[in-house]
Design an enzyme around this catalytic site. Structure first.
Site, PDB file in Angstrom:
ATOM      1  N   GLU A 215      -4.375   1.793   4.477  1.00  0.00           N
ATOM      2  CA  GLU A 215      -5.520   0.876   4.358  1.00  0.00           C
ATOM      3  C   GLU A 215      -5.288   0.057   3.099  1.00  0.00           C
ATOM      4  O   GLU A 215      -5.517   0.538   1.993  1.00  0.00           O
ATOM      5  CB  GLU A 215      -6.824   1.686   4.244  1.00  0.00           C
ATOM      6  CG  GLU A 215      -7.174   2.474   5.488  1.00  0.00           C
ATOM      7  CD  GLU A 215      -7.716   1.602   6.613  1.00  0.00           C
ATOM      8  OE1 GLU A 215      -8.133   0.466   6.337  1.00  0.00           O
ATOM      9  OE2 GLU A 215      -7.697   2.058   7.770  1.00  0.00           O
ATOM     10  N   CYS A 249     -12.299  -4.441  -1.048  1.00  0.00           N
ATOM     11  CA  CYS A 249     -11.081  -4.865  -0.349  1.00  0.00           C
ATOM     12  C   CYS A 249     -11.333  -5.958   0.678  1.00  0.00           C
ATOM     13  O   CYS A 249     -10.469  -6.768   0.954  1.00  0.00           O
ATOM     14  CB  CYS A 249     -10.421  -3.672   0.311  1.00  0.00           C
ATOM     15  SG  CYS A 249     -11.523  -2.813   1.444  1.00  0.00           S
TER      16      CYS A 249
HETATM   17  P1  NAD Z   1      -3.605   1.357  -6.131  1.00  0.00           P
HETATM   18  O1  NAD Z   1      -2.669   1.088  -5.002  1.00  0.00           O
HETATM   19  O2  NAD Z   1      -3.176   0.975  -7.498  1.00  0.00           O
HETATM   20  O3  NAD Z   1      -3.958   2.904  -6.221  1.00  0.00           O
HETATM   21  C1  NAD Z   1      -4.434   3.649  -5.099  1.00  0.00           C
HETATM   22  C2  NAD Z   1      -4.054   5.108  -5.258  1.00  0.00           C
HETATM   23  O4  NAD Z   1      -2.630   5.179  -5.302  1.00  0.00           O
HETATM   24  C3  NAD Z   1      -4.555   5.785  -6.523  1.00  0.00           C
HETATM   25  O5  NAD Z   1      -5.004   7.081  -6.198  1.00  0.00           O
HETATM   26  C4  NAD Z   1      -3.327   5.853  -7.409  1.00  0.00           C
HETATM   27  O6  NAD Z   1      -3.318   6.949  -8.291  1.00  0.00           O
HETATM   28  C5  NAD Z   1      -2.221   5.995  -6.398  1.00  0.00           C
HETATM   29  N1  NAD Z   1      -0.929   5.517  -6.906  1.00  0.00           N
HETATM   30  C6  NAD Z   1      -0.705   4.638  -7.904  1.00  0.00           C
HETATM   31  N2  NAD Z   1       0.629   4.469  -8.096  1.00  0.00           N
HETATM   32  C7  NAD Z   1       1.237   5.268  -7.193  1.00  0.00           C
HETATM   33  C8  NAD Z   1       2.606   5.548  -6.893  1.00  0.00           C
HETATM   34  N3  NAD Z   1       3.590   4.963  -7.551  1.00  0.00           N
HETATM   35  N4  NAD Z   1       2.861   6.410  -5.896  1.00  0.00           N
HETATM   36  C9  NAD Z   1       1.864   6.987  -5.211  1.00  0.00           C
HETATM   37  N5  NAD Z   1       0.565   6.769  -5.451  1.00  0.00           N
HETATM   38  C10 NAD Z   1       0.247   5.930  -6.426  1.00  0.00           C
HETATM   39  O7  NAD Z   1      -4.961   0.667  -5.709  1.00  0.00           O
HETATM   40  P2  NAD Z   1      -6.287   0.562  -6.537  1.00  0.00           P
HETATM   41  O8  NAD Z   1      -6.035  -0.312  -7.712  1.00  0.00           O
HETATM   42  O9  NAD Z   1      -6.871   1.912  -6.760  1.00  0.00           O
HETATM   43  O10 NAD Z   1      -7.225  -0.187  -5.474  1.00  0.00           O
HETATM   44  C11 NAD Z   1      -7.175  -1.567  -5.301  1.00  0.00           C
HETATM   45  C12 NAD Z   1      -6.414  -1.959  -4.055  1.00  0.00           C
HETATM   46  O11 NAD Z   1      -6.817  -1.181  -2.956  1.00  0.00           O
HETATM   47  C13 NAD Z   1      -6.694  -3.397  -3.660  1.00  0.00           C
HETATM   48  O12 NAD Z   1      -5.503  -3.996  -3.251  1.00  0.00           O
HETATM   49  C14 NAD Z   1      -7.644  -3.261  -2.481  1.00  0.00           C
HETATM   50  O13 NAD Z   1      -7.623  -4.342  -1.592  1.00  0.00           O
HETATM   51  C15 NAD Z   1      -7.147  -2.014  -1.857  1.00  0.00           C
HETATM   52  N6  NAD Z   1      -8.202  -1.367  -1.076  1.00  0.00           N
HETATM   53  C16 NAD Z   1      -8.100  -1.319   0.271  1.00  0.00           C
HETATM   54  C17 NAD Z   1      -9.110  -0.739   1.015  1.00  0.00           C
HETATM   55  C18 NAD Z   1      -9.064  -0.671   2.512  1.00  0.00           C
HETATM   56  O14 NAD Z   1      -9.896   0.012   3.072  1.00  0.00           O
HETATM   57  N7  NAD Z   1      -8.142  -1.335   3.163  1.00  0.00           N
HETATM   58  C19 NAD Z   1     -10.197  -0.193   0.366  1.00  0.00           C
HETATM   59  C20 NAD Z   1     -10.258  -0.250  -1.009  1.00  0.00           C
HETATM   60  C21 NAD Z   1      -9.255  -0.837  -1.726  1.00  0.00           C
END
Ligand code: NAD
Length: 463
Positions: A215, A249
């Site tokens: 997602e 998002c």
């Molecule tokens: P992110 O991708 O930075 O982090 C998400 C999760 O991934 C966190 O738990 C983080 O600890 C983990 N993570 C970070 N680096 C990682 C790595 N190298 N390997 C594995 N896991 C890792 O996202 P964010 O900043 O928390 O959220 C914002 C983003 O999420 C935006 O792009 C937004 O559009 C998207 N989003 C999508 C939805 C959806 O339903 N499609 C919902 C909410 C947010």
């Protein structure tokens, strides 16, 4: 410390494998009992959840209730109500080629699942996938975001109170913990977060051929044509864009407005911002904050060299970032190339539909797509022409609230979908079964094969 976490992950993984192998998660009644207990505990800890959300994101009680806890409770209720029906073996029409046979689909849980969630709706986006995974009979290791630590802590306490750690466990931590978790072999991974990290998840999952749901995000456009009613459009846009300080998002990322109404709409948007959050939004109880320093700095930097027509005020002390409107940013600027994910709304005018198509050319598929218009044909044409996760005409964000619709992206905005029945399906392997009897075989099935191929071809095609 690092070794301790790694050991914890190792132990949890083994525990959850044994828990799933015991088959205790296979029965509906066990799943329903656990979902009921989860709902009860969420209700019991409601105040703590709201307080945590306030500390992490300065969310108002209203937003915490409407966009976090209520949606989770609704999802639990639906699973409890529908599970006996959804989890029944589903009869399928038999093929005459196999006559006589009984054909059906069994809903098999994948097994040990990993759920990784983001910080923007830190309760709802962690617990809703978990509810689907439990309803479908899986075990779950959940890693919430390190950027909403208070909410992560409450989630961890709630889960520890309701579940055996062999069934559900929360591992708090940053990217290094997520990396350690991804080294294990999971039966299914559900990730919500950015497209950049989504690619890392997909690569790690590919190592073990683990199915995933991703997602992700993207730049969700919003087109407003000259038939749209100005006041209602502005009201709905302001709500969708500035909810959770723009960190949603599916928030409209940028506006494409017909030039005839651009000035009027812009003025009305400013009016509606003031109506919702006051002249100085820093004092509003209903206006959130940016989640962390890196994101705050990125948003601030993205405003450089642009024409700010409203807002642009910030306060680094508590990451306040005012609702901000940017006039006609260059299409190749960072603001128009990367997902904004904050309270900045670029407003771009267009004259002809061809100009809209020019702007979309070469862009990745967004998670959401919005059109405000009274022209049915225009709406239909755009919805059919472009690929995106989900679309709404004449409103924004509301698609998230209907659990009868699948929620998910396509291409760069993700793969797979969930909510309601789609969540149950998401965490389920649909296992087809054919039961034959011994009393009949189609003539000509076994070697030496018949020589009259045309008759056989006719039968095979038409049976
Ligand atoms: P992110 O991708 O930075 O982090 C998400 C999760 O991934 C966190 O738990 C983080 O600890 C983990 N993570 C970070 N680096 C990682 C790595 N190298 N390997 C594995 N896991 C890792 O996202 P964010 O900043 O928390 O959220 C914002 C983003 O999420 C935006 O792009 C937004 O559009 C998207 N989003 C999508 C939805 C959806 O339903 N499609 C919902 C909410 C947010």
């Amino acid at each position: 410390m690092k070794n301790n976490k790694q050991k914890l992950i190792e132990t949890l993984h083994e525990k959850q494998k044994a828990f799933f192998a015991s088959q205790i998660t296979h029965g509906n009644s066990f799943r329903i009992e656990k979902l009921r207990a989860l709902k009860k505990e969420i209700q019991h800890r409601e105040k703590d959840i709201y307080q945590a959300l306030k500390k992490d994101l300065r969310k108002s009680g209203f937003e915490s209730m409407t966009s976090e806890t209520v949606l989770v409770e609704k999802e639990i209720d639906k699973m409890i109500r529908m599970l006996p029906l959804w989890n029944r073996p589903q009869r399928a029409k038999s093929s005459l080629i196999n006559f006589p046979s009984k054909d059906y689909i069994i809903h098999e849980p994948y097994g040990n699942t990993l759920v990784i969630s983001p910080w923007n709706y830190p309760f709802q986006l962690a617990v809703t996938p978990l509810v689907g995974a439990i309803a479908a009979g899986n075990t779950v290791v959940l890693k919430p975001s390190e950027f909403a630590p208070q909410t992560g802590k409450v989630i961890s306490e709630i889960m520890a109170c309701v579940f055996d750690p062999g069934h559900v466990a929360v591992v708090e931590g940053d990217a290094s913990i997520a990396t350690a978790l991804l080294q294990k072999k999971w039966d299914f991974i559900m990730f919500t977060g950015s497209t950049t990290i989504g690619k890392i998840i997909a690569k790690a999952a590919a190592e073990h051929l683990t199915p995933t749901t991703l997602e992700l995000g993207g730049k969700s456009p919003c087109i407003v044509d000259d038939s749209a009613p100005i006041v209602m459009t502005a009201k709905r846009l302001v709500w969708g864009k500035f909810l959770n300080c723009g960190q949603t998002c599916i928030a409209p990322d940028y506006l494409l407005v017909h030039e005839k109404i651009k000035d009027k709409l812009t003025q009305e948007i400013i009016k509606q911002i003031k109506k919702a959050f006051g002249e100085n939004q820093e004092n509003s109880d209903d206006y959130g904050r940016i989640a962390h320093q890196r994101h705050f700095d990125k948003l601030k930097a993205s405003l450089k060299n642009h024409n700010i027509i409203y807002g642009g005020a910030t306060n680094e002390k508590d990451f306040f970032f005012s609702p901000t409107l940017v006039d006609e940013p260059a299409l190749d600027s960072e603001l128009m190339q990367e997902e904004i994910f904050g309270p900045i709304l670029p407003i771009i005018s267009y004259k002809t539909e061809d100009e809209i198509h020019e702007i979309f050319k070469g862009r990745e598929r967004p998670l959401a797509f919005y059109i405000f218009s009274k022209r049915k044909k225009f709406i239909k044409q755009l919805f059919n022409r472009y690929s995106f996760g989900g679309g709404v005409a004449n409103d924004s964000i509301i698609q998230f609230a209907n659990d009868n619709l699948p929620f998910g992206g396509v291409g760069h905005s993700g793969m797979g979908a969930y909510h309601g029945k789609y969540s149950f399906k998401n965490f389920t392997h649909e296992k087809p079964i054919i039961k034959r009897s011994f009393w009949f075989d189609l003539p000509g099935r076994y070697a030496p094969y018949p020589k009259f191929l045309s008759l056989l071809k006719f039968l095979l095609k038409n049976l």
